[in-house]
Design a protein around this motif. Sequence first.
Motif, PDB file in Angstrom:
ATOM      1  N   MET A  29       0.855  -1.200   0.000  1.00 36.24           N
ATOM      2  CA  MET A  29       0.000   0.000   0.000  1.00 36.24           C
ATOM      3  C   MET A  29       0.883   1.239   0.000  1.00 36.24           C
ATOM      4  SD  MET A  29      -3.163   1.362   0.184  1.00 36.24           S
ATOM      5  CE  MET A  29      -4.264   0.120   0.876  1.00 36.24           C
ATOM      6  N   SER A  30       0.855   1.984  -1.109  1.00 36.25           N
ATOM      7  CA  SER A  30       1.665   3.200  -1.193  1.00 36.25           C
ATOM      8  C   SER A  30       1.035   4.300  -0.370  1.00 36.25           C
ATOM      9  CB  SER A  30       1.787   3.653  -2.648  1.00 36.25           C
ATOM     10  OG  SER A  30       0.538   4.121  -3.132  1.00 36.25           O
ATOM     11  N   ARG A  31       1.830   5.314  -0.069  1.00 36.59           N
ATOM     12  CA  ARG A  31       1.337   6.441   0.722  1.00 36.59           C
ATOM     13  C   ARG A  31       0.209   7.158   0.008  1.00 36.59           C
ATOM     14  NH1 ARG A  31       5.020  11.456   0.500  1.00 36.59           N
ATOM     15  NH2 ARG A  31       3.963  11.396  -1.514  1.00 36.59           N
ATOM     16  N   ASP A  32       0.397   7.481  -1.276  1.00 35.63           N
ATOM     17  CA  ASP A  32      -0.608   8.240  -2.015  1.00 35.63           C
ATOM     18  C   ASP A  32      -1.910   7.462  -2.147  1.00 35.63           C
ATOM     19  OD1 ASP A  32       1.223  10.242  -2.251  1.00 35.63           O
ATOM     20  OD2 ASP A  32       1.759   9.817  -4.325  1.00 35.63           O
ATOM     21  N   ILE A 191      -4.468  -6.905  18.682  1.00 34.96           N
ATOM     22  CA  ILE A 191      -4.659  -5.960  17.581  1.00 34.96           C
ATOM     23  C   ILE A 191      -3.660  -6.240  16.456  1.00 34.96           C
ATOM     24  CG2 ILE A 191      -4.491  -3.524  16.925  1.00 34.96           C
ATOM     25  CD1 ILE A 191      -5.559  -2.801  19.677  1.00 34.96           C
ATOM     26  N   ALA A 192      -2.436  -6.571  16.826  1.00 35.65           N
ATOM     27  CA  ALA A 192      -1.427  -6.899  15.813  1.00 35.65           C
ATOM     28  C   ALA A 192      -1.857  -8.118  14.994  1.00 35.65           C
ATOM     29  CB  ALA A 192      -0.081  -7.150  16.483  1.00 35.65           C
ATOM     30  N   LYS A 193      -2.416  -9.145  15.657  1.00 33.98           N
ATOM     31  CA  LYS A 193      -2.885 -10.344  14.975  1.00 33.98           C
ATOM     32  C   LYS A 193      -4.056 -10.028  14.042  1.00 33.98           C
ATOM     33  CE  LYS A 193      -0.295 -13.721  16.605  1.00 33.98           C
ATOM     34  NZ  LYS A 193       0.509 -14.616  15.729  1.00 33.98           N
ATOM     35  N   VAL A 194      -4.968  -9.175  14.505  1.00 30.91           N
ATOM     36  CA  VAL A 194      -6.110  -8.781  13.681  1.00 30.91           C
ATOM     37  C   VAL A 194      -5.628  -8.033  12.435  1.00 30.91           C
ATOM     38  CG1 VAL A 194      -8.153  -7.298  13.566  1.00 30.91           C
ATOM     39  CG2 VAL A 194      -7.758  -8.717  15.576  1.00 30.91           C
ATOM     40  N   ALA A 195      -4.687  -7.115  12.631  1.00 27.63           N
ATOM     41  CA  ALA A 195      -4.145  -6.349  11.503  1.00 27.63           C
ATOM     42  C   ALA A 195      -3.479  -7.275  10.491  1.00 27.63           C
ATOM     43  CB  ALA A 195      -3.145  -5.310  12.013  1.00 27.63           C
ATOM     44  N   VAL A 199      -4.704  -7.915   6.540  1.00 25.45           N
ATOM     45  CA  VAL A 199      -3.797  -7.741   5.407  1.00 25.45           C
ATOM     46  C   VAL A 199      -3.750  -9.004   4.574  1.00 25.45           C
ATOM     47  CG1 VAL A 199      -1.390  -7.415   4.754  1.00 25.45           C
ATOM     48  CG2 VAL A 199      -2.397  -5.969   6.503  1.00 25.45           C
ATOM     49  N   MET A 200      -3.658 -10.161   5.242  1.00 28.05           N
ATOM     50  CA  MET A 200      -3.611 -11.440   4.539  1.00 28.05           C
ATOM     51  C   MET A 200      -4.899 -11.692   3.755  1.00 28.05           C
ATOM     52  SD  MET A 200      -0.661 -12.717   5.328  1.00 28.05           S
ATOM     53  CE  MET A 200       0.586 -12.850   6.632  1.00 28.05           C
ATOM     54  N   SER A 201      -6.030 -11.291   4.324  1.00 25.07           N
ATOM     55  CA  SER A 201      -7.328 -11.606   3.720  1.00 25.07           C
ATOM     56  C   SER A 201      -7.548 -10.909   2.384  1.00 25.07           C
ATOM     57  CB  SER A 201      -8.460 -11.235   4.682  1.00 25.07           C
ATOM     58  OG  SER A 201      -8.558  -9.828   4.832  1.00 25.07           O
ATOM     59  N   VAL A 202      -6.853  -9.809   2.140  1.00 24.75           N
ATOM     60  CA  VAL A 202      -7.004  -9.109   0.867  1.00 24.75           C
ATOM     61  C   VAL A 202      -5.843  -9.395  -0.075  1.00 24.75           C
ATOM     62  CG1 VAL A 202      -8.410  -7.261   1.805  1.00 24.75           C
ATOM     63  CG2 VAL A 202      -5.935  -7.010   1.835  1.00 24.75           C
TER      64      VAL A 202
END
Length: 290
Positions: A29-32, A191-195, A199-202
């Motif tokens: 995911m880029s900043r812009d 929260i780290a695990k959820v994040a 990310v993995m799900s997409v």
Amino acid sequence: MCLVKKPSLRDYWTSEPILRTTYTKTVGMSRDRFLAIFTMLHLNDNERRVARDQPAYDPLYKIKPFLNILTTRFRDLYTPDENLTIDEAISIKWRDVRDVYLLSTAHDDHIVQTTSKGEHQKIKPIAVVDYNKFKIGVDKSDRMLSYYSFQRKSLKWWKRLFFHLFDLALVNAHILHHKKCVKKLTLHKFIAKVAESLVMSVGMEMTIPSRLSTGGRLVGRDHFPHRIPGTGSKQKGHTQRTCKVCADRGKHHTGKATQKYTTIYCARCDVGLCIGNCFEIYHTRANYWE
């Protein structure tokens, strides 16, 4: 961004050494792109919004779909106990330092005598006594929300409410996880695990470069099985390592790593893997331990 606090959203992509975060660039995911999505974020169709002066006007229209989802999920996943404390809103009228109004379906206007820490006796409605006894739940919830909240002063009111509800859902999920699972996680780790799972799900793999390449285990095509090189008196083909897939799968399911040895490894990833299924899973699945 709830776990790692920075002054500005742009700072998560900065190349300045004192502020740099390597994780952000590993999720694709880029900043812009992120800032564009963040700026254009909407939860409902503004074209169908009823005007303020109309009878069907809904002040929560902008977040209504998200609010409906949360309400349904909260109702499905949790059955409240007998004693509930509604944050700052409990009608019996009682005068303490100021007028206090209480609303309860479980109390009448019965008054009881209480003793404070300094042995000072006071009379209070039983509803107030019970409220003081059980309000710790509200204080604890507020405290947990304050630890890792996503708050930006420049956000519009409905975005602030959206992220507050998102944070609340995370805290509620952590409480349920803590009640149901044997292996407990701190709120930070949860929260780290959820994040990571989101990310993995997409389809975005968080890759940490190996010492032999600039890619990760799901990147590139040069992952081939090799015999583990000989060490000391052991010849090539006789040296063994623990299979990473078997070990991590055992640790994930039982809390203890499975000690299954193999003479095969991936030279690029530099990890031992059983030939066949484990080797394939490690290089094709994000959550290879499941």
